[in-house]
Write an enzyme that holds these catalytic residues in place. Structure first.
Site, PDB file in Angstrom:
ATOM      1  N   HIS A 125       0.858  -1.190   0.000  1.00  0.00           N
ATOM      2  CA  HIS A 125       0.000   0.000   0.000  1.00  0.00           C
ATOM      3  C   HIS A 125       0.887   1.230   0.000  1.00  0.00           C
ATOM      4  O   HIS A 125       2.110   1.138   0.140  1.00  0.00           O
ATOM      5  CB  HIS A 125      -0.969  -0.003   1.186  1.00  0.00           C
ATOM      6  CG  HIS A 125      -0.342   0.085   2.526  1.00  0.00           C
ATOM      7  ND1 HIS A 125       0.470  -0.910   3.044  1.00  0.00           N
ATOM      8  CD2 HIS A 125      -0.386   1.055   3.486  1.00  0.00           C
ATOM      9  CE1 HIS A 125       0.863  -0.558   4.257  1.00  0.00           C
ATOM     10  NE2 HIS A 125       0.371   0.619   4.541  1.00  0.00           N
TER      11      HIS A 125
ATOM     12  N   HIS B 111       1.171   3.979   1.971  1.00  0.00           N
ATOM     13  CA  HIS B 111       1.631   4.744   3.125  1.00  0.00           C
ATOM     14  C   HIS B 111       3.147   4.830   3.084  1.00  0.00           C
ATOM     15  O   HIS B 111       3.836   3.893   2.668  1.00  0.00           O
ATOM     16  CB  HIS B 111       1.144   4.100   4.420  1.00  0.00           C
ATOM     17  CG  HIS B 111      -0.270   4.462   4.752  1.00  0.00           C
ATOM     18  ND1 HIS B 111      -1.066   3.708   5.573  1.00  0.00           N
ATOM     19  CD2 HIS B 111      -1.038   5.530   4.368  1.00  0.00           C
ATOM     20  CE1 HIS B 111      -2.267   4.274   5.688  1.00  0.00           C
ATOM     21  NE2 HIS B 111      -2.274   5.365   4.959  1.00  0.00           N
TER      22      HIS B 111
ATOM     23  N   ASP C 255       5.605   4.650   5.111  1.00  0.00           N
ATOM     24  CA  ASP C 255       6.509   3.691   5.760  1.00  0.00           C
ATOM     25  C   ASP C 255       6.555   2.358   5.029  1.00  0.00           C
ATOM     26  O   ASP C 255       7.175   1.411   5.508  1.00  0.00           O
ATOM     27  CB  ASP C 255       6.130   3.494   7.231  1.00  0.00           C
ATOM     28  CG  ASP C 255       4.721   2.970   7.433  1.00  0.00           C
ATOM     29  OD1 ASP C 255       3.857   3.253   6.578  1.00  0.00           O
ATOM     30  OD2 ASP C 255       4.463   2.302   8.443  1.00  0.00           O
ATOM     31  N   HIS C 256       5.935   2.312   3.845  1.00  0.00           N
ATOM     32  CA  HIS C 256       5.976   1.106   3.026  1.00  0.00           C
ATOM     33  C   HIS C 256       6.478   1.377   1.600  1.00  0.00           C
ATOM     34  O   HIS C 256       6.743   0.420   0.871  1.00  0.00           O
ATOM     35  CB  HIS C 256       4.589   0.455   2.948  1.00  0.00           C
ATOM     36  CG  HIS C 256       4.128  -0.106   4.251  1.00  0.00           C
ATOM     37  ND1 HIS C 256       4.133  -1.450   4.535  1.00  0.00           N
ATOM     38  CD2 HIS C 256       3.673   0.501   5.368  1.00  0.00           C
ATOM     39  CE1 HIS C 256       3.684  -1.652   5.768  1.00  0.00           C
ATOM     40  NE2 HIS C 256       3.402  -0.474   6.289  1.00  0.00           N
TER      41      HIS C 256
ATOM     42  N   HIS D  55      -7.537  -1.691   5.527  1.00  0.00           N
ATOM     43  CA  HIS D  55      -6.688  -0.645   6.085  1.00  0.00           C
ATOM     44  C   HIS D  55      -7.283   0.696   5.667  1.00  0.00           C
ATOM     45  O   HIS D  55      -8.313   0.754   4.978  1.00  0.00           O
ATOM     46  CB  HIS D  55      -5.253  -0.824   5.588  1.00  0.00           C
ATOM     47  CG  HIS D  55      -4.246  -0.017   6.344  1.00  0.00           C
ATOM     48  ND1 HIS D  55      -4.229   0.061   7.714  1.00  0.00           N
ATOM     49  CD2 HIS D  55      -3.210   0.773   5.913  1.00  0.00           C
ATOM     50  CE1 HIS D  55      -3.233   0.830   8.095  1.00  0.00           C
ATOM     51  NE2 HIS D  55      -2.605   1.281   7.024  1.00  0.00           N
TER      52      HIS D  55
ATOM     53  N   ASP E  20      -0.498  -3.769   5.980  1.00  0.00           N
ATOM     54  CA  ASP E  20      -1.238  -3.362   7.166  1.00  0.00           C
ATOM     55  C   ASP E  20      -2.685  -3.835   7.063  1.00  0.00           C
ATOM     56  O   ASP E  20      -3.295  -3.782   5.986  1.00  0.00           O
ATOM     57  CB  ASP E  20      -1.180  -1.848   7.330  1.00  0.00           C
ATOM     58  CG  ASP E  20       0.224  -1.362   7.629  1.00  0.00           C
ATOM     59  OD1 ASP E  20       1.129  -2.209   7.751  1.00  0.00           O
ATOM     60  OD2 ASP E  20       0.417  -0.135   7.743  1.00  0.00           O
TER      61      ASP E  20
ATOM     62  N   HIS F  23       6.321  -5.056  12.021  1.00  0.00           N
ATOM     63  CA  HIS F  23       5.622  -3.767  11.961  1.00  0.00           C
ATOM     64  C   HIS F  23       5.169  -3.333  13.360  1.00  0.00           C
ATOM     65  O   HIS F  23       4.012  -3.032  13.601  1.00  0.00           O
ATOM     66  CB  HIS F  23       4.420  -3.881  11.008  1.00  0.00           C
ATOM     67  CG  HIS F  23       3.839  -2.557  10.582  1.00  0.00           C
ATOM     68  ND1 HIS F  23       2.825  -1.943  11.275  1.00  0.00           N
ATOM     69  CD2 HIS F  23       4.116  -1.762   9.525  1.00  0.00           C
ATOM     70  CE1 HIS F  23       2.498  -0.818  10.665  1.00  0.00           C
ATOM     71  NE2 HIS F  23       3.278  -0.677   9.602  1.00  0.00           N
TER      72      HIS F  23
END
Length: 320
Positions: free
Chosen positions: A62, A64, A66-67, A140, A211, A270
């Site tokens: 996805h 976001h 942090d990914h 998510h 997530d 995570h």
């Protein structure tokens, strides 16, 4: 099959943990794959045996940060290393537009082609020569997926007893038969390889999830899987304080699903930065303790740069 964690923190990095990125490769393969690519991923790679030159495909769960915020830098570095081989990138629909916008704004040109693969086309695309890939939608705040990797082919063993009973002489013919190729013997007999091979072992299957606040969405996909890698951002107590807004899972939620699905192996990752590694009001021991209350299989809490091997018998163990 080997998995190495390049980042295990959620949201922001800590002194000991970068954000999400997971490397996957099969034993003997000259290439490897990456699931998610947080900021700092390429720096973590410098402490491994893997190179952007042999990276075959990137799978983004996805969008976001942090990914995926490490993706532009990793692609640029691969170009500066004079990579020429194509690279496949799989992810949610807006990923391509985001990356092309960054590349245009920064005047980034790459000396190698990118093969953009839409998630809905995964079932009809052979991205990896050694693994079949399937995507499962998760729950998510934005569009998010889990990727399942299943061995595309399994080696076969010779039925030695049957070969000897059939008076098939050992030598090059046995090697051809093991490769599944029919052979003609010196006396003119035609040997059909399939008749002299033992039944293949079951293909190994690994699920790496993004997530997700509803682990039960993976219950069907987990049927028959050997390993699930899933976020456990919080313990139950902290999740209740934080509330449902972030849409993450607790260790207990994931552990209960894994137990009900009879998954033999589970790796949690995570983790919220509020959980310290060893000492503090909250530590990773709290997450592990909660998971073990609900799950009796093989359990690991991932650490940055930790490597794990899923054996041919389905057993999981940490590598030194």
């Amino acid at each position: 099959m080997e998995i190495q964690f390049l980042g295990t923190s959620s949201g922001t990095p800590t002194r000991s943990r970068n954000m999400t990125a997971i490397a996957l490769r099969t034993r003997g393969a000259k290439h490897w794959s990456l699931v998610d690519c947080a900021e700092g991923t390429q720096h973590r790679l410098l402490r491994t045996s893997m190179s952007p030159m042999s990276l075959r495909a990137i799978f983004i769960t996805h969008l976001h940060g942090d990914h995926c915020y490490g993706l532009p830098g990793l692609l640029a570095s691969a170009g500066m290393l004079n990579r020429t081989a194509p690279m496949a990138i799989v992810g949610p629909a807006p990923l391509r537009g985001m990356m092309e916008c960054i590349m245009e704004a920064t005047q980034l040109t790459l000396p190698y082609p990118i093969d953009w693969v839409a998630i809905e086309d995964l079932a009809h695309t052979d991205i990896l020569p050694d693994l079949r890939v399937h995507a499962t939608r998760l729950s998510h705040r934005i569009d998010c997926w889990a990727y399942s990797f299943t061995e595309a082919a399994v080696e076969r063993k010779l039925d030695i007893g049957k070969l000897k009973a059939g008076a098939i002489p050992a030598g090059p013919a046995w090697g051809e038969i093991q490769q599944g190729r029919n052979v003609v013997l010196a006396d003119g007999r035609v040997v059909v390889a399939e008749q002299f091979l033992l039944p293949p072992r079951r293909s190994r299957k690994v699920i790496i999830a993004g997530d997700n606040d509803s682990p039960e969405l993976l219950a069907r996909e987990a049927n028959g899987a050997d390993l699930l890698v899933h976020e456990a951002t919080y313990t139950e107590a902290v999740l209740h304080k934080v509330g449902p807004g972030p849409q993450h899972s607790s260790a207990a939620m994931v552990a209960r699903m894994a137990q009900e699905a009879a998954l033999p192996n589970l790796i949690l990752t995570h983790f919220s930065p509020r959980y310290q590694d060893r000492e503090g009001a909250l530590t990773l021991n709290d997450i592990e303790r909660e998971a073990r209350e609900h799950y009796t299989g093989t359990l690991f809490l991932a650490r940055d740069l930790a490597r794990y091997e899923l054996g041919k018998d389905g057993s999981l163990h940490a590598l030194q």
